[in-house]
Design an enzyme around this catalytic site. Structure first.
Site, mmCIF file in Angstrom:
data_model
loop_
_atom_site.group_PDB
_atom_site.id
_atom_site.type_symbol
_atom_site.label_atom_id
_atom_site.label_comp_id
_atom_site.label_asym_id
_atom_site.label_seq_id
_atom_site.Cartn_x
_atom_site.Cartn_y
_atom_site.Cartn_z
ATOM 1 N N GLY A 133 10.656 -5.217 -5.859
ATOM 2 C CA GLY A 133 9.419 -5.951 -5.616
ATOM 3 C C GLY A 133 8.443 -5.839 -6.778
ATOM 4 N N ALA A 134 8.971 -5.766 -7.984
ATOM 5 C CA ALA A 134 8.130 -5.531 -9.161
ATOM 6 C C ALA A 134 7.210 -6.691 -9.493
ATOM 7 C CB ALA A 134 9.011 -5.214 -10.377
ATOM 8 N N LYS A 154 8.533 1.280 9.793
ATOM 9 C CA LYS A 154 8.289 2.124 8.635
ATOM 10 C C LYS A 154 8.764 3.549 8.921
ATOM 11 C CE LYS A 154 4.694 3.698 5.498
ATOM 12 N NZ LYS A 154 3.268 3.820 5.256
ATOM 13 N N GLY A 166 3.823 -4.126 -6.567
ATOM 14 C CA GLY A 166 4.799 -3.909 -7.629
ATOM 15 C C GLY A 166 4.249 -4.187 -9.012
ATOM 16 N N GLY A 194 5.641 -8.492 -7.073
ATOM 17 C CA GLY A 194 4.654 -8.633 -6.017
ATOM 18 C C GLY A 194 3.340 -7.984 -6.405
#
Length: 315
Positions: A7-8, A123, A13, A10
């Protein structure tokens, strides 16, 4: 340190990537992305910055993901609500690949909403799986972003940077809420993942406590405008929540409405998003871990907001 980020591109991220590049520590950054996004513009931009972009298919057997994670020391998952459970095969692969620290996805309030498609229980399901594997981990939760905390002004002058959330004040508006500038999320992460004190611990990283009324006072004072405040009582919020169907798929209108009002209930009424509540759950306070770190103040952020220097998140 070799750090891989799922998720870099986002919001969280991107903040982490920027902070790792700016850090005094040496980080070798890997961006993990869906195969369908491997050659999109955002990942090509990362490549232009010298970042190694690798495709990873989390629907595949975890054993097939191990080569992609070869040599990774710290694996950070910065995924959105609907993708929380994709961390289970990711963690399984990380254990087999010898990853030394797994950082599950971030959440703003310590107590996330219940009743939405991806509730707090998911989670916790991920973290329980990580512990069952014996995979070293660090949980990092951050305060509610500055970027989604401000109301609209009557003039519309800050609409350019505000998300589409409705302006609503929970209860009296005097409940303290931990807030963090999005850029500081990454700066905290850059410190936390190299700190041996945070291994197999939970860390609450935030900038400052502000009530909703204090935020309204702040932007009114700096802008010279007066905002009509829309207070929602506990009874109104509860009634609205009772009337929203559960199990609505992301990103349906009912999903978004339920999410919004569960958050109002969580941090606006119950006061879940505070360092005191975090300590109750066993979190370490990042402000105490790093007393030299100076997070951005909301006053400074408001000045930048009014000066037109910011951007809208989730674009």
């Amino acid at each position: 340190m070799k750090v891989a980020i799922l998720g870099a591109t986002g919001e969280n991220g991107s903040s982490i990537v920027n902070a790792l590049e700016e850090s005094k520590h040496s980080f070798d950054i890997i961006a993990l992305t869906r195969p369908s996004s491997f050659n999109n513009a955002a990942n090509n931009t990362l490549r232009g910055r010298g970042i190694d972009v690798r495709a990873i298919d989390l629907s595949a057997d975890p054993s097939t993901l191990v080569p992609t994670l070869a040599g990774v020391e710290t694996l950070i998952a910065a995924v959105a609500f609907p993708a929380i459970l994709t961390q289970i095969p990711l963690a399984t692969a990380a254990k087999a690949a010898g990853v030394k620290r797994f950082v599950p996805t971030f959440y703003a309030p310590v107590s996330a909403p219940t009743g939405i498609t991806t509730p707090r229980e998911e989670k916790e399901e991920v973290l329980n799986h990580v512990k069952k594997l014996g995979l070293p981990y660090t949980v990092i939760d951050n305060g509610w972003w500055f970027q989604i905390a401000f109301p609209h002004l009557p003039s519309g002058r800050i609409d350019y940077a505000l998300s589409e959330q409705k302006d609503a004040i929970a209860g009296s508006g005097n409940t303290p809420i931990a807030h963090t500038d999005l850029a500081d999320v990454g700066r905290y992460v850059a410190r936390i993942i190299v700190d041996p004190r945070t291994l197999n611990k939970m860390v609450f990283a935030y900038g400052e406590l502000k009530t909703q009324n204090e935020i309204y006072d702040l932007i009114e004072g700096q802008s010279g405008e007066v905002i009509q405040r829309k207070y929602l009582s506990k009874e109104v919020i509860t009634s609205i929540l009772d009337g929203i169907p559960r199990g609505a798929p992301f990103p349906s209108p009912d999903w978004w409405k339920l999410t919004q009002f569960e958050f109002l209930n969580s941090w606006g009424l119950r006061g879940d998003n505070t360092p005191e509540y975090a300590r109750y759950f066993g979190y370490i306070d990042a402000r105490e871990l790093y007393p030299d770190f100076q997070p951005k103040k909301m006053e400074e952020f408001a000045k930048e907001l009014l000066a037109g220097k910011l951007r809208r998140v989730y674009t």
